[in-house]
Every structure is written in structure tokens, then in C-alpha cells.
Enzyme design. Structure first.
Site, PDB file in Angstrom:
ATOM      1  N   ASN A  77      48.230  37.637  41.733  1.00  0.00           N
ATOM      2  CA  ASN A  77      49.009  38.879  41.821  1.00  0.00           C
ATOM      3  C   ASN A  77      49.723  38.883  43.168  1.00  0.00           C
ATOM      4  O   ASN A  77      49.111  39.132  44.198  1.00  0.00           O
ATOM      5  CB  ASN A  77      48.059  40.087  41.694  1.00  0.00           C
ATOM      6  CG  ASN A  77      48.798  41.399  41.873  1.00  0.00           C
ATOM      7  OD1 ASN A  77      50.033  41.442  41.856  1.00  0.00           O
ATOM      8  ND2 ASN A  77      48.052  42.486  42.042  1.00  0.00           N
ATOM      9  N   LYS A 127      51.873  40.943  44.193  1.00  0.00           N
ATOM     10  CA  LYS A 127      52.240  42.306  44.645  1.00  0.00           C
ATOM     11  C   LYS A 127      53.710  42.286  45.089  1.00  0.00           C
ATOM     12  O   LYS A 127      54.520  41.606  44.474  1.00  0.00           O
ATOM     13  CB  LYS A 127      51.295  42.776  45.746  1.00  0.00           C
ATOM     14  CG  LYS A 127      49.825  42.552  45.378  1.00  0.00           C
ATOM     15  CD  LYS A 127      48.870  43.290  46.233  1.00  0.00           C
ATOM     16  CE  LYS A 127      47.458  42.850  45.867  1.00  0.00           C
ATOM     17  NZ  LYS A 127      46.430  43.715  46.363  1.00  0.00           N
ATOM     18  N   HIS A 134      46.235  48.515  37.497  1.00  0.00           N
ATOM     19  CA  HIS A 134      45.801  48.014  38.814  1.00  0.00           C
ATOM     20  C   HIS A 134      45.504  49.216  39.717  1.00  0.00           C
ATOM     21  O   HIS A 134      46.180  50.236  39.647  1.00  0.00           O
ATOM     22  CB  HIS A 134      46.895  47.141  39.421  1.00  0.00           C
ATOM     23  CG  HIS A 134      46.428  46.405  40.639  1.00  0.00           C
ATOM     24  ND1 HIS A 134      46.380  46.993  41.880  1.00  0.00           N
ATOM     25  CD2 HIS A 134      45.962  45.137  40.807  1.00  0.00           C
ATOM     26  CE1 HIS A 134      45.900  46.122  42.756  1.00  0.00           C
ATOM     27  NE2 HIS A 134      45.633  44.992  42.129  1.00  0.00           N
ATOM     28  N   GLU A 153      46.158  49.847  42.669  1.00  0.00           N
ATOM     29  CA  GLU A 153      47.289  50.341  43.481  1.00  0.00           C
ATOM     30  C   GLU A 153      48.203  51.227  42.631  1.00  0.00           C
ATOM     31  O   GLU A 153      48.780  52.186  43.135  1.00  0.00           O
ATOM     32  CB  GLU A 153      48.034  49.151  44.105  1.00  0.00           C
ATOM     33  CG  GLU A 153      47.224  48.555  45.250  1.00  0.00           C
ATOM     34  CD  GLU A 153      47.415  47.071  45.483  1.00  0.00           C
ATOM     35  OE1 GLU A 153      48.421  46.498  45.025  1.00  0.00           O
ATOM     36  OE2 GLU A 153      46.535  46.474  46.135  1.00  0.00           O
ATOM     37  N   GLU A 165      37.739  45.124  39.051  1.00  0.00           N
ATOM     38  CA  GLU A 165      38.161  45.095  40.448  1.00  0.00           C
ATOM     39  C   GLU A 165      37.656  46.347  41.166  1.00  0.00           C
ATOM     40  O   GLU A 165      38.304  47.404  41.101  1.00  0.00           O
ATOM     41  CB  GLU A 165      39.692  45.065  40.538  1.00  0.00           C
ATOM     42  CG  GLU A 165      40.331  43.869  39.879  1.00  0.00           C
ATOM     43  CD  GLU A 165      41.667  43.535  40.526  1.00  0.00           C
ATOM     44  OE1 GLU A 165      41.787  42.424  41.034  1.00  0.00           O
ATOM     45  OE2 GLU A 165      42.559  44.394  40.552  1.00  0.00           O
ATOM     46  N   GLY A 223      41.873  43.680  48.741  1.00  0.00           N
ATOM     47  CA  GLY A 223      42.663  43.551  49.962  1.00  0.00           C
ATOM     48  C   GLY A 223      41.910  43.868  51.243  1.00  0.00           C
ATOM     49  O   GLY A 223      42.516  43.996  52.305  1.00  0.00           O
ATOM     50  N   SER A 251      39.198  40.423  46.978  1.00  0.00           N
ATOM     51  CA  SER A 251      38.952  39.543  48.130  1.00  0.00           C
ATOM     52  C   SER A 251      38.378  38.180  47.730  1.00  0.00           C
ATOM     53  O   SER A 251      37.525  37.633  48.439  1.00  0.00           O
ATOM     54  CB  SER A 251      38.047  40.251  49.147  1.00  0.00           C
ATOM     55  OG  SER A 251      38.683  41.423  49.634  1.00  0.00           O
TER      56      SER A 251
HETATM   57  C1  PEP Z   1      44.400  42.366  43.541  1.00  0.00           C
HETATM   58  O1  PEP Z   1      45.486  42.682  43.994  1.00  0.00           O
HETATM   59  O2  PEP Z   1      44.187  42.537  42.344  1.00  0.00           O
HETATM   60  C2  PEP Z   1      43.385  41.793  44.425  1.00  0.00           C
HETATM   61  C3  PEP Z   1      42.214  41.517  43.916  1.00  0.00           C
HETATM   62  O3  PEP Z   1      43.739  41.600  45.729  1.00  0.00           O
HETATM   63  P1  PEP Z   1      42.894  40.768  46.844  1.00  0.00           P
HETATM   64  O4  PEP Z   1      42.536  39.450  46.231  1.00  0.00           O
HETATM   65  O5  PEP Z   1      43.845  40.624  48.001  1.00  0.00           O
HETATM   66  O6  PEP Z   1      41.685  41.575  47.172  1.00  0.00           O
END
Ligand code: PEP
Length: 251
Positions: free
Chosen positions: A9, A11, A95, A97, A167, A173, A212
Site C-alpha cells: 500500500n 498510500k 483502510h 486511514e 490491521e 505506521g 508495521s
Molecule cells: C497499511 O497502510 O496498511 C500499513 C499496514 O502500514 P504500515 O506497514 O506502514 O504500518
């Protein structure tokens, strides 16, 4: 047999030049028939670039977002048919976000899931609790609610037509992943729930962990019995790291 699926992803990152350089490097690394399914989710501006560079390779592409209506007066939005027209196979729905920054609720996310399925895309439905909800012992209750609303009224022709990404919001992040045992526990509950909702084929729906994930910690998650891959943000911006994570899923 659940083929692992590892997804990048991006973003709101990368220009055309950066995307081209990424795809060139990724295709140096990835064999024509990779051992796991690989998906890149670039911003909508780069879907055409993905199509140009990835078509015919072992890497699929998808969109980070779409409006649930197929067309109309929705300034600034893109639709599922427009995304599918660019050869995309997947669509991220729900997601954290989108939920927390853009205020999308489960009902709206469910409309996107249904629009994706109707338009021939595979929804990657993201679910996960906040830290506050986990600490209050409500993690499963929250995730179950997200699943129940977003998948209400969904008819699934086959288990490959849906992916769930667990998630935990506090792990995205932040550099602080979930504990592998907590991720496994949640994935197992999600699998049980999916088999109740969709019958026996529901057990074959793939469940990713996201939050992460990096090459260093990927094996801890990608060897868990109910985790079938990863949705990766930050680390996926580097093609070498993304491929290293994918290899952990294969191994
Ligand atoms: C994500 O954006 O779905 C995500 C898991 O980000 P990160 O790996 O940076 O935590």
C-alpha cells in the site's frame, strides 16, 4: 489451499518517475511465476503506469479507494469500473486511514465491498481495533461489528473473491506491530466468523496481517497458521524490502 498474498500500500507516495523505477526494480527481483501472490496498490494517478509496466508479469495491481457508485457527479472520486478498466484486480476497502481521517463508516465500506464485487474487483476489507478498544477488552467485538456490517448482504461466488486484512489501528505506521500471538488469535476468530457467514468455503478466504510489517519481523507473522500474507505500508515503498517480505510468506 490458500495462496499467500502480500500487498504494497503506497498510500499517497510516488511520482510517475519513481513508480517506473520501482516497477523496473521489482520485476528484476520477482520471477515470472512468483511463489506468492503479489499486489501493488499505487495512488490512482499511477494505475495506468502500473498497467503499462506490470501487465503480463507476476505482480497484480489494485486501487486504494473507489466510490461505490459506478458513475456520477462525485467530483474528485474514481469508480470501480474506471479502476477495472485499468486492469486492476483488487480494491482496498475500509483502510483505517479512510475510516479515521475521512470518516468512512462500516455501512459505506460495505457499499464499496459490494460495488467491487459487482465490478469484478476483489475487495481487501481492512478491519481492526484502536488501542483504546483493545485495552478495554473489546477488540473482537469491534472487529466482528466491522465484518458483520461491511459484509452484510454480500454474496461471495468463491473464497478467492474476498481478502480480509486484520490491521490493528495502533500498529499502522507506528513501527510497533501487534504481538504475533494476538494477530494469530484475531485471525483465527475472523476465520471462524467467515466460515459461519459463508459456510465451509469461508474458511478458504485469505486473511492478511497489516501493521508495521518489515523484512525483519515478517517471518514472525507470515508463518502463523491463520495469517495468509501481509498488507504493507511503509516498508513496501522500497521494492527490495517488499520482495524480502514476500519471500518470508513463501518460505
Ligand atoms: C497499511 O497502510 O496498511 C500499513 C499496514 O502500514 P504500515 O506497514 O506502514 O504500518
Amino acid at each position: 489451499m490458500r495462496t499467500p498474498i502480500v500487498a504494497a500500500n503506497w498510500k499517497m507516495h510516488k511520482t510517475v518517475g519513481e513508480a517506473v523505477a520501482y516497477f523496473r526494480r521489482l520485476l528484476e527481483l520477482v520471477p515470472a511465476r512468483p511463489p506468492v501472490e503479489l499486489v501493488v496498490f499505487p495512488p490512482a494517478t499511477l494505475l495506468l503506469v502500473a498497467q503499462k509496466h506490470l501487465e503480463g508479469s507476476g505482480v497484480a495491481w489494485g486501487a486504494q479507494n473507489a466510490h461505490p457508485e459506478p458513475a456520477g457527479a462525485f467530483t474528485g472520486e474514481v469508480s470501480v469500473p474506471q479502476i477495472a478498466d485499468l486492469g486492476a484486480r483488487y480494491l482496498i476497502c475500509g483502510h483505517s486511514e479512510r475510516r479515521h481521517i475521512f470518516g468512512e463508516d462500516d455501512e459505506y465500506i460495505g457499499r464499496k465491498v459490494r460495488a467491487a464485487l459487482e465490478g469484478g474487483l476483489v475487495p481487501v476489507l481492512c478491519v481492526g481495533e484502536t488501542l483504546e478498544e483493545r485495552e478495554a477488552g473489546r477488540a473482537w467485538q469491534v472487529v466482528e461489528g466491522q465484518l458483520a456490517t461491511a459484509l452484510g448482504g454480500v454474496e461471495l461466488p468463491s473464497p478467492e473473491r474476498l481478502v480480509i486484512a486484520y490491521e490493528p489501528v495502533w500498529a499502522i505506521g507506528t513501527g510497533v506491530p501487534a504481538r504475533p500471538e494476538d494477530a494469530q488469535d484475531m485471525a483465527a476468530r475472523i476465520r471462524e466468523w467467515l466460515s459461519g457467514r459463508f459456510g465451509r468455503p469461508g474458511r478458504e478466504i485469505r486473511i492478511q496481517y497489516g501493521g508495521s510489517v518489515k523484512p525483519e519481523n515478517a517471518p514472525e507473522f507470515l508463518t502463523l497458521p491463520d495469517i495468509d500474507g501481509a498488507l504493507v505500508g511503509g516498508a513496501s515503498l522500497d521494492p527490495d524490502k517488499f520482495w524480502a517480505i514476500a519471500q518470508a510468506a513463501a518460505g
